[in-house]
Design a protein around this motif. Structure first.
Motif, short mmCIF file in Angstrom:
data_model
loop_
_atom_site.label_atom_id
_atom_site.label_comp_id
_atom_site.label_asym_id
_atom_site.label_seq_id
_atom_site.Cartn_x
_atom_site.Cartn_y
_atom_site.Cartn_z
N HIS A 82 0.07 -9.25 -0.38
CA HIS A 82 -1.21 -8.55 -0.57
C HIS A 82 -1.61 -7.70 0.62
O HIS A 82 -2.70 -7.16 0.66
N TYR A 128 2.96 -1.56 -0.01
CA TYR A 128 2.96 -3.01 -0.11
C TYR A 128 4.43 -3.47 -0.10
O TYR A 128 5.31 -2.72 -0.52
N SER A 158 6.11 -5.21 -2.05
CA SER A 158 6.80 -5.11 -3.33
C SER A 158 7.31 -3.69 -3.60
O SER A 158 8.10 -3.48 -4.50
N GLN A 159 6.83 -2.74 -2.81
CA GLN A 159 7.27 -1.36 -3.01
C GLN A 159 8.45 -0.99 -2.10
O GLN A 159 8.79 0.18 -1.98
N ASP A 200 7.13 -19.88 -0.42
CA ASP A 200 7.72 -19.16 0.72
C ASP A 200 6.65 -18.45 1.52
O ASP A 200 6.68 -18.45 2.75
N VAL A 201 5.73 -17.81 0.81
CA VAL A 201 4.69 -17.05 1.50
C VAL A 201 3.80 -18.01 2.29
O VAL A 201 3.46 -17.77 3.44
N SER A 241 3.59 -18.08 6.30
CA SER A 241 2.29 -17.87 6.96
C SER A 241 2.03 -18.95 7.99
O SER A 241 1.55 -18.68 9.09
N SER A 275 -7.58 -20.48 8.02
CA SER A 275 -7.43 -19.04 7.84
C SER A 275 -6.35 -18.74 6.81
O SER A 275 -6.43 -17.76 6.08
N THR A 289 -7.31 -16.33 3.80
CA THR A 289 -6.73 -14.99 3.86
C THR A 289 -5.38 -14.87 3.15
O THR A 289 -4.91 -13.76 2.93
N VAL A 290 -4.78 -16.00 2.79
CA VAL A 290 -3.50 -15.91 2.08
C VAL A 290 -3.58 -16.55 0.69
O VAL A 290 -3.43 -15.88 -0.33
N PRO A 309 -6.72 -15.14 -1.78
CA PRO A 309 -6.48 -13.82 -2.40
C PRO A 309 -5.25 -13.79 -3.31
O PRO A 309 -5.28 -13.15 -4.37
N LEU A 310 -4.18 -14.50 -2.94
CA LEU A 310 -2.99 -14.46 -3.79
C LEU A 310 -3.19 -15.24 -5.09
O LEU A 310 -2.52 -14.97 -6.08
N PRO A 367 -5.92 -4.60 -4.68
CA PRO A 367 -5.18 -3.35 -4.93
C PRO A 367 -3.67 -3.55 -5.01
O PRO A 367 -2.98 -2.80 -5.67
N TRP A 368 -3.16 -4.60 -4.37
CA TRP A 368 -1.70 -4.79 -4.35
C TRP A 368 -1.15 -5.10 -5.73
O TRP A 368 -0.01 -4.79 -6.00
N ALA A 406 -0.35 -1.85 -7.21
CA ALA A 406 0.78 -1.20 -6.53
C ALA A 406 2.09 -1.69 -7.13
O ALA A 406 2.98 -0.92 -7.40
N THR A 407 2.16 -3.00 -7.36
CA THR A 407 3.38 -3.58 -7.91
C THR A 407 3.64 -3.04 -9.31
O THR A 407 4.75 -2.66 -9.63
N ARG A 455 4.84 0.48 -9.33
CA ARG A 455 6.23 0.63 -8.91
C ARG A 455 7.16 0.29 -10.08
O ARG A 455 8.11 1.00 -10.33
#
Ligand SMILES: Nc1ncnc2c1ncn2[C@@H]1O[C@H](COP(=O)(O)OP(=O)(O)OP(=O)(O)O)[C@@H](O)[C@H]1O
Ligand SMILES: [Mg+2]
Lengths: 305, 226
Positions: free
Chosen positions: A90, A132, A134-135, B109-110, B114, B123, B127-128, B131-132, B206-207, B210-211, B214
Motif C-alpha cells: 500500500h 506501487y 504491484s506495478q 510475508d508483509v 515489516s 505502528s 500503518t500496515v 490499511p491492508l 489508492p493502491w 493501481a493494482t 495494471r
C-alpha cells in the motif's frame, strides 16, 4: 563481526531447527548459508535480528550480546531483504525505500531525497518511484527490497533467498549488482540460499549446512571445491557427479584459440582461451585429443567475489 | 407523486431521521469490530467464541430484540435507543467476522518483513495491518450499511421515527403510493451510503486501484499483441 555461541533453537512444537551452532561471521565480508530446504537457514538468519529468539546460546554483534538492547532498535539498524521482497503493497516505491528512515523520524523530504539516490544505487529508474510495488516486475521489486535494506546505511545486511523467485537472467543481473554493491559499500552480508552456484559466486565465506543447521563445512569457495570435507559436501557441491571437474573436449575440432570444456558427464560447460594450444597457467601444450588438463569451473568466478 | 409533494416535509424529515439513526450503528460496528476482529484473528479461542456469539446474536429476530432491550437497558419502550442499540449489536455481529477475515487476509510475508525492518507492534498494526485489511473491512462495512438501513424500518413498528413509518401508514391506509415512496427513499439512503463508502475507500486505498489498473493494462496489451 557476528558471533554465534552454541546457539540452539527448538520451536514450541518440538522442532529442533538449530542445534548447538557456533560460528564467527567476519565484518565486511559476505557469509553465505547454503543447504537444502528445512535445514535451518532462515532460522539462523532471523535470530540475528531477533525475529526469532534462541532457546539457548547467545549471539553477539561486535562483542555486544544482541539480547541486551531493544529488538526494534536492533532491527532498524540491520538491513533485511527477503524473497518476494516483502514490500508494503500500500506504499509507493519511494515510501517503501524510505520506510525505516521515516520510522526513525527522519524528515520526509530528506528521506525521499535519499530514497531517490538509493534507487540509482540499485539500478532502478527514478520514474518508478511513484508506482506501487504491484506495478513492478519481480526483479524490480527485489531491487526495491535491496534499496530498502540499504536505506538506514546499516553495517549488516541480511538476505533470505532474495533472488529465489526471479528468472535466471534477472537473477544473474541481481547477483552481479550485489557483487558491485558489496564492492562499493563494504557491508557485512549474511546471505541465505539453497543454490550452491549462487553461494560460490557471492560468498567470501560459505557455510554448508545439514539438517538442524549442523555445519558440514565452512570455508572459501576455493577451499570447499578443492577439499570437500565429506561425501555430503561433495555430493552437495556436485563434485561427486563430476559436475565441477572439467576436461577439454576431444571430439570438437578446434578453430581459433578457444577449446571447449566438458564436465564429467560429458555436458558442455564452456570454453577456455588457449592461445596457440596453450592453456594459461598450465605451462604445457594442450592437445585436443587428450584429457591432459582439467580445470574447475566456478572457482575463478568465486575468487572475484 | 402528488402525495409526495403534499407530504414532502414529512418524507424528508423521516429520511433525515433514517440517515441519523442508521449512521450510529454503522460507525459503532466499524469501530468496535477492530479490537474484536484483531483478537479473533490472533487467538483461535477468541475467534471461536466471538464468531459463535456473533452468529447467535445475528440470528435473534430484530423485532424480538427491539422489544426485549428496554427490559435489559432500562430504557422506555418507545426510546430510539432500543433500536439503535439493537442495530449496533447486529452491525458488530457481522463486522467482527468481517474484521477477523480482513486481518487474516493480510499477507504473512508483509507482516513479518515489516517486523524485520523495525516496525513496533503498535505502528505495524496501524500503518500496515489495518490499511491492508481495508478492502475486506470495506466489503463487510458495505453489507452492514445496507442491512442497517433496511432493518431500521422495522423499528417503526415500535414507534421509532424512520422511513418505515411510510410502510406502516401506507399499509394501514391501504395506500400503495406511500409504501412505494417509503421503499424508494430507503433505497436512495442505502445507495447514498454505499456510494459514500466506496468513494471514501477509493480515496483512502489508492493502491487497490493501481493494482486493478495494471491488470487491466496487462490484459489489454496482451489482447492487442495477441
Ligand atoms: N515457527 C516455526 N514453528 C515450528 N517449526 C518451525 C518454525 N519455523 C521453522 N520451523 C522448522 O524449523 C526447521 C528449519 O526451518 P527454516 O525455515 O529455518 O529452514 P530453511 O533452511 O530456511 O528452509 P527453506 O530453504 O525451505 O527456506 C524446519 O524443519 C521448519 O519446519
Ligand atoms: Mg528459508
Amino acid at each position: 563481526m557476528i558471533e554465534f555461541h552454541s546457539v540452539t533453537k527448538r520451536f514450541p512444537d518440538g522442532t529442533l531447527a538449530v542445534e548447538d551452532f557456533s560460528l564467527v561471521l567476519p565484518s565486511r565480508k559476505t557469509t553465505v548459508f547454503v543447504g537444502s530446504s528445512g535445514c535451518g537457514k532462515t532460522t539462523l538468519l532471523r535470530m540475528i535480528n531477533r525475529m526469532i529468539d534462541p532457546s539457548s546460546g547467545s549471539i553477539e554483534i561486535d562483542g555486544v550480546d544482541i539480547a541486551s538492547g531493544s529488538a526494534v532498535a536492533l532491527r532498524r539498524s540491520i538491513g533485511y531483504v527477503m524473497q518476494n521482497s516483502g514490500l508494503l503493497p500500500h506504499r509507493r516505491v519511494i515510501d517503501n525505500v524510505a520506510t525505516v528512515p521515516l520510522l526513525k523520524g527522519v524528515k520526509k523530504v530528506d528521506a525521499h531525497t535519499q530514497a531517490m539516490e538509493l534507487l540509482d544505487t540499485v539500478g532502478l529508474d527514478r520514474a518508478l518511484a511513484y508506482r506501487y510495488p504491484s506495478q513492478l516486475s519481480g526483479g524490480q521489486q527485489q531491487r526495491v527490497g535491496v534499496a530498502r535494506g540499504l536505506a538506514v546505511n546499516p553495517n549488516i545486511l541480511l538476505m533470505d533467498e532474495p533472488f529465489g523467485a526471479v528468472d535466471p537472467i534477472v537473477r544473474d543481473d541481481l547477483q552481479q549488482e550485489l557483487l558491485r554493491l558489496q564492492h562499493d559499500l563494504d557491508k557485512t552480508v549474511v546471505f541465505v540460499t539453497h543454490d550452491i552456484d549462487e553461494a560460490f559466486l557471492l560468498g567470501d565465506q560459505v557455510v554448508i549446512l545439514e539438517k538442524g543447521a549442523q555445519i558440514a563445512q565452512v570455508g572459501t569457495p576455493k577451499e570447499i571445491l578443492a577439499n570437500p570435507a565429506s561425501d555430503f559436501v561433495a555430493s552437495f557441491i556436485g563434485a561427486d557427479r563430476g559436475k565441477r571437474r572439467l576436461a577439454v573436449d576431444s571430439t570438437v575440432s578446434r578453430s581459433g584459440d578457444d577449446v571447449v570444456l566438458v564436465d564429467g558427464a560429458g555436458y558442455v560447460a564452456g570454453v577456455i582461451e588457449a592461445p596457440g594450444g596453450v592453456l594459461p597457467g598450465a605451462g604445457a601444450g594442450v592437445s585436443t585429443n587428450s584429457r591432459a588438463r582439467s580445470v574447475s569451473n566456478k572457482t575463478d568466478q568465486a575468487g572475484d567475489a | 407523486m402528488l402525495w409526495l409533494w403534499d407530504n414532502l416535509d414529512l418524507v424528508l424529515g423521516l429520511t433525515a431521521d433514517h440517515v441519523r439513526l442508521s449512521i450510529i450503528p454503522i460507525v459503532v460496528g466499524f469501530i468496535v469490530c477492530i479490537p474484536f476482529g484483531w483478537l479473533a484473528n490472533r487467538y483461535t479461542v477468541a475467534r471461536t467464541i466471538l464468531l459463535t456469539l456473533g452468529g447467535v446474536l445475528f440470528s435473534i429476530p430484530s423485532l424480538a430484540l427491539f422489544v426485549t432491550l428496554p427490559a435489559l437497558l432500562g430504557t422506555r419502550i418507545l426510546d430510539e435507543a432500543n433500536v439503535v442499540v439493537a442495530l449496533c449489536i447486529y452491525a458488530i455481529a457481522v463486522m467482527v467476522r468481517g474484521a477477523a477475515d480482513a486481518f487474516s487476509s493480510v499477507s504473512r510475508d508483509v507482516i513479518s518483513s515489516s517486523t524485520a525492518v523495525g516496525f513496533s507492534a503498535v505502528s505495524r498494526f496501524w500503518t500496515v495491518e489495518f490499511p491492508l485489511a481495508g478492502p475486506v473491512l470495506l466489503a463487510s462495512l458495505r453489507v452492514v450499511s445496507v442491512s442497517t438501513v433496511s432493518l431500521l424500518s422495522v423499528g417503526s413498528l415500535i414507534g421509532v421515527q424512520s422511513l418505515g413509518y411510510l410502510f406502516i401508514n401506507g399499509y394501514q391506509r391501504d395506500f400503495p403510493e406511500e409504501i412505494l415512496i417509503g421503499i424508494v427513499f430507503t433505497v436512495i439512503v442505502a445507495v447514498l451510503f454505499d456510494t459514500i463508502l466506496v468513494l471514501v475507500g477509493r480515496l483512502l486505498m489508492p493502491w487497490t486501484r493501481a493494482t486493478r489498473r495494471r491488470r487491466w493494462v496487462t490484459s489489454a496489451t496482451a489482447s492487442v499483441s495477441a
